[in-house]
Motif scaffolding. Sequence first.
Motif, short mmCIF file in Angstrom:
data_model
loop_
_atom_site.label_atom_id
_atom_site.label_comp_id
_atom_site.label_asym_id
_atom_site.label_seq_id
_atom_site.Cartn_x
_atom_site.Cartn_y
_atom_site.Cartn_z
N HIS A 31 0.83 -1.22 0.00
CA HIS A 31 0.00 0.00 0.00
C HIS A 31 0.86 1.26 0.00
CE1 HIS A 31 0.91 -0.52 4.26
NE2 HIS A 31 0.52 0.74 4.46
N ILE A 32 2.07 1.18 0.54
CA ILE A 32 2.96 2.34 0.53
C ILE A 32 3.31 2.73 -0.89
CG2 ILE A 32 5.24 3.17 1.25
CD1 ILE A 32 3.25 2.84 3.53
N LEU A 33 3.33 1.77 -1.79
CA LEU A 33 3.70 2.03 -3.18
C LEU A 33 2.53 2.56 -4.00
CD1 LEU A 33 5.71 -1.29 -3.80
CD2 LEU A 33 6.61 0.95 -3.12
N VAL A 34 1.31 2.44 -3.48
CA VAL A 34 0.11 2.87 -4.23
C VAL A 34 -0.77 3.74 -3.34
CG1 VAL A 34 -1.68 2.08 -5.82
CG2 VAL A 34 0.17 0.53 -5.19
N PRO A 35 -0.33 4.96 -3.02
CA PRO A 35 -1.15 5.81 -2.15
C PRO A 35 -2.38 6.39 -2.84
CG PRO A 35 0.80 7.00 -2.86
CD PRO A 35 0.95 5.60 -3.36
N ASN A 36 -2.33 6.50 -4.17
CA ASN A 36 -3.43 7.09 -4.94
C ASN A 36 -3.58 6.32 -6.24
OD1 ASN A 36 -3.51 9.56 -3.13
ND2 ASN A 36 -1.47 9.81 -4.03
N TRP A 37 -4.80 6.26 -6.75
CA TRP A 37 -5.03 5.52 -7.99
C TRP A 37 -6.30 6.01 -8.66
CZ3 TRP A 37 -5.97 3.81 -3.10
CH2 TRP A 37 -7.25 3.33 -2.82
N TRP A 45 -12.76 8.32 -15.47
CA TRP A 45 -11.73 8.00 -14.48
C TRP A 45 -11.87 8.90 -13.26
CZ3 TRP A 45 -9.06 3.70 -14.91
CH2 TRP A 45 -8.88 3.13 -16.18
N THR A 46 -11.92 8.30 -12.08
CA THR A 46 -12.13 9.02 -10.82
C THR A 46 -11.00 8.71 -9.87
OG1 THR A 46 -14.53 8.93 -11.09
CG2 THR A 46 -13.70 9.35 -8.88
N LEU A 47 -10.55 9.74 -9.18
CA LEU A 47 -9.43 9.63 -8.25
C LEU A 47 -9.84 8.99 -6.94
CD1 LEU A 47 -6.44 10.41 -7.55
CD2 LEU A 47 -7.39 12.55 -6.63
N TYR A 48 -8.98 8.10 -6.43
CA TYR A 48 -9.14 7.54 -5.09
C TYR A 48 -7.86 7.75 -4.32
CZ TYR A 48 -13.52 5.21 -6.26
OH TYR A 48 -14.82 4.95 -6.61
N ARG A 49 -8.01 8.15 -3.06
CA ARG A 49 -6.86 8.33 -2.17
C ARG A 49 -6.95 7.32 -1.04
NH1 ARG A 49 -4.14 12.80 -3.61
NH2 ARG A 49 -5.24 14.51 -4.65
N GLY A 73 -1.17 10.13 -19.12
CA GLY A 73 -0.01 10.83 -18.60
C GLY A 73 -0.26 11.62 -17.33
N GLN A 74 -1.49 11.62 -16.81
CA GLN A 74 -1.79 12.32 -15.56
C GLN A 74 -1.70 11.35 -14.39
OE1 GLN A 74 -5.51 14.42 -15.31
NE2 GLN A 74 -5.03 15.34 -13.34
N HIS A 75 -0.76 11.62 -13.48
CA HIS A 75 -0.55 10.76 -12.32
C HIS A 75 -1.59 11.02 -11.24
CE1 HIS A 75 3.28 9.41 -13.89
NE2 HIS A 75 3.59 10.66 -14.14
N ALA A 76 -2.07 9.95 -10.65
CA ALA A 76 -3.03 10.11 -9.55
C ALA A 76 -2.41 10.89 -8.39
CB ALA A 76 -3.48 8.73 -9.06
N ASP A 77 -1.10 10.81 -8.22
CA ASP A 77 -0.44 11.55 -7.13
C ASP A 77 -0.58 13.05 -7.31
OD1 ASP A 77 0.40 9.14 -6.11
OD2 ASP A 77 2.46 9.31 -6.82
N HIS A 78 -0.78 13.51 -8.53
CA HIS A 78 -0.82 14.95 -8.82
C HIS A 78 -2.24 15.46 -9.07
CE1 HIS A 78 3.45 14.20 -10.61
NE2 HIS A 78 3.47 14.25 -9.30
N ALA A 79 -3.23 14.61 -8.91
CA ALA A 79 -4.59 14.96 -9.33
C ALA A 79 -5.40 15.59 -8.21
CB ALA A 79 -5.30 13.72 -9.85
N ALA A 80 -6.41 16.35 -8.61
CA ALA A 80 -7.41 16.89 -7.68
C ALA A 80 -8.65 16.01 -7.73
CB ALA A 80 -7.77 18.32 -8.09
#
Length: 376
Positions: A31-37, A45-49, A73-80
């Motif tokens: 889980h440390i490797l996948v904090p957001n997806w 596509w919807t962001l989950y934290r 090319g949009q990373h979940a780590d950088h998304a709103a």
Amino acid sequence: MNWEHHAAALAERVTDPDSRWRDAVAGVPRHILVPNWWERGPEGWTLYRGEDDPQRWAQVAYGAESAVTSVGGQHADHAAPDDHPTGRPTSSATLAALVVKMLRHGRIGDGHDVLDVGTGAGGLTAHLARRIGDRHVTSVDVDPYLVDAARLRLAALGLRPACEAVDATGPLPGTYDRIVSTVGVRPVPTSWLAALRPGGRLVTTIRDTALILTAWKTPDGGARGVVERDWAGFMGTRHGADYPPGPVEAFEAAREADGEEVSTGRYPVADVRDGWEVWSFLSVSVPGIEYDYEECGGRRTAYLVHPDGSWARAEAARFEPPTVHQGGPRRLWSELESVRTRLLVEGGLPLYGCDATVRPDGTIHLSRGRWEATVT
């Protein structure tokens, strides 16, 4: 989160009791490797934290599906939270069962230097470093952010493999006893063959198929092996943040045009991407073919397109013979139906278990009995 419990359960599920990979899987807090997806939903596509829903986070990190971490090319780590990117997935955290499968095919032993192609979230890198020691592991990805994020997260786990941002279809940083790739290639990059030491082993998938290619380095600079009686599917290599645009005009024609030829199909409409053997054989036979599928109101519609401008659309209820529209220089639905016919007549297709020879230029020659094909 009680990650040790989740990781132990995952290891029990995806490895045998005597597997050399069991402790490696159980020892990684994925889980440390996948904090957001990202997850696909009604709004796209919807962001989950993970921190917002620890239970869902555990299910994703230690579950039975890959988690998409970058779209277009949009990373979940950088998304709103209100971002809904469009385009194709460009990176994911591969499910552990598939990671272990590829590592097993690698026949990796103590002391082997291993190149992991396609860092992604760093899951395979982590399991590999736990198993053979991080000084024997190099991981590469075309996306500099993915490499930097994986390096930092792996370091937080006490793992410090070499992680580098390079286009894996070009020169590679070193030579290796094993190359294990979680991106599909077509053909095999010549740089991989150059980086593989004498007697080394290559494990990858053939792009746009579910075929796992394993091959041993040969003295002529190529490699020889088989298409395993197993299957896996990965995103293909790319050269930048996103994939180039697909055959948009061909898909538009497939969705709307009447077609130069209208006929009744022989077989019901199905999502052939779920029939990996059929789809793989079609992709080998008709390089560049793409597919889409949808269901609405009890009716199924399938679309086939090709960069040469060919297209096909087939529509019907579940068990009905479809109405098929086709256009362009070749008849793509007819190509698909010939593959499905061969499967029924022969009881199988000659892909899985076939011999594979990788020539020094990366071209893959497949053969089984009287059948043969060349993948370039």
